[in-house]
Design an enzyme around this catalytic site. Sequence first.
Site, mmCIF file in Angstrom:
data_model
loop_
_atom_site.group_PDB
_atom_site.id
_atom_site.type_symbol
_atom_site.label_atom_id
_atom_site.label_comp_id
_atom_site.label_asym_id
_atom_site.label_seq_id
_atom_site.Cartn_x
_atom_site.Cartn_y
_atom_site.Cartn_z
ATOM 1 N N ARG A 230 0.766 -1.241 -0.009
ATOM 2 C CA ARG A 230 -0.043 0.025 0.000
ATOM 3 C C ARG A 230 0.782 1.141 -0.118
ATOM 4 O O ARG A 230 1.846 1.360 0.725
ATOM 5 C CB ARG A 230 -1.101 0.139 1.473
ATOM 6 C CG ARG A 230 -1.900 -0.950 1.144
ATOM 7 C CD ARG A 230 -3.120 -0.455 0.191
ATOM 8 N NE ARG A 230 -4.223 -1.471 0.273
ATOM 9 C CZ ARG A 230 -4.466 -2.276 -0.426
ATOM 10 N NH1 ARG A 230 -3.525 -2.899 -1.426
ATOM 11 N NH2 ARG A 230 -5.736 -3.104 -0.480
ATOM 12 N N HIS A 278 -1.042 0.030 -9.645
ATOM 13 C CA HIS A 278 -1.860 -0.827 -8.743
ATOM 14 C C HIS A 278 -2.290 -2.203 -9.463
ATOM 15 O O HIS A 278 -3.280 -2.466 -9.331
ATOM 16 C CB HIS A 278 -2.994 -0.205 -7.836
ATOM 17 C CG HIS A 278 -3.195 -0.714 -6.678
ATOM 18 N ND1 HIS A 278 -3.433 -0.009 -5.601
ATOM 19 C CD2 HIS A 278 -3.460 -1.967 -6.230
ATOM 20 C CE1 HIS A 278 -3.648 -0.812 -4.580
ATOM 21 N NE2 HIS A 278 -3.767 -1.915 -4.885
HETATM 22 C C1 GLV Z 1 -5.303 -4.853 -4.063
HETATM 23 O O1 GLV Z 1 -4.446 -4.082 -3.708
HETATM 24 C C2 GLV Z 1 -5.833 -6.072 -2.950
HETATM 25 O O2 GLV Z 1 -5.673 -5.777 -1.850
HETATM 26 O O3 GLV Z 1 -6.110 -7.104 -3.360
#
Ligand code: GLV
Length: 315
Positions: A230, A278
């Site tokens: 994160r 991401h």
């Molecule tokens: C992606 O970031 C997840 O938490 O699966």
Amino acid sequence: MPASTSPQIIFCCPTIDAKPWADALAKALPEAQIGIWSKMGTNDSTPADYAVTWAPTQAFFDSQPRLKAVFALGAGVDSLLKLQLPESLALVRIEDGGMGAQMAEYVTHALLRHVRRFDQYEQDTRAGKWQQHSAQNPSDYPVGVLGLGQLGRKIAQRVRDLGFSVSGWTRRTQTLDGITCYNGNELTEFLSSCRVLVCALPLTAHTQDILNEQHLSLLRPQAYLINVARGAHLVEADLLKLLDSGHLAGACLDVLRSEPPPGDHPFLTHPRITLTPHIAALTLLEPSIAQISQKIQALHSDQAISGLVQRDRGY
Ligand code: GLV
């Protein structure tokens, strides 16, 4: 599953198209009643037993008082834990669901790209240079994985199998074949042993900002950071400082504190930062729906399931 006990399921996924997920769940659980919540008020009024969510809102939970369990369509549940949720509500995350393999691919790609200098060669050849740099030895790049959960373990094992020396750091002691494991109290020792640091931690009050100047300075000189967890794990200004000082050679980041980043974010144009939006591990529809449907069936027959979030530890 007898019709009289058919589960009512509702999707709340405001940032993605929930329809394909709802259709796949309907196929897996033909007896279930499945709806898609919309803040506009269509198809959202029936109180459901189970929710399947991605980036759900407080308004959704406020409108669904009968929920027994909430399934996150992902591995990280930090956005769910920010909301006000009844204590009795079970929170369930995806357990791997194909994400471990993707994470391992992402990290091995980023690691080899750096160690084999593919980033350098790309820049060189684009600039018209045909020039060989010295060969690198994997033994000069000990890799440390912060977080040895289901995803962190897969990363560590794949990197170990490539011939790198790998260590891992977790809250509680673990043992993993061929991987040196450090526990919560041994962070300094762990960081000092690594040249490449991979962050695969859950985001909690304890892990937020863990990638800060103090900790990153402990890495071996010319270190490389890979963050697949994160954005809030990293103090972004500290990374810039350590890149400027030369202590860090570069970073590959799949996550940022603010996504998408503002157009003038310094990472977007930094020559030694590689960014991806991401995508290190995307939730895969088939294995995830198979997992969720089995767990809904189990919960609906009062059976225990795995993958429950422990709210006191934050993941
Ligand atoms: C992606 O970031 C997840 O938490 O699966």
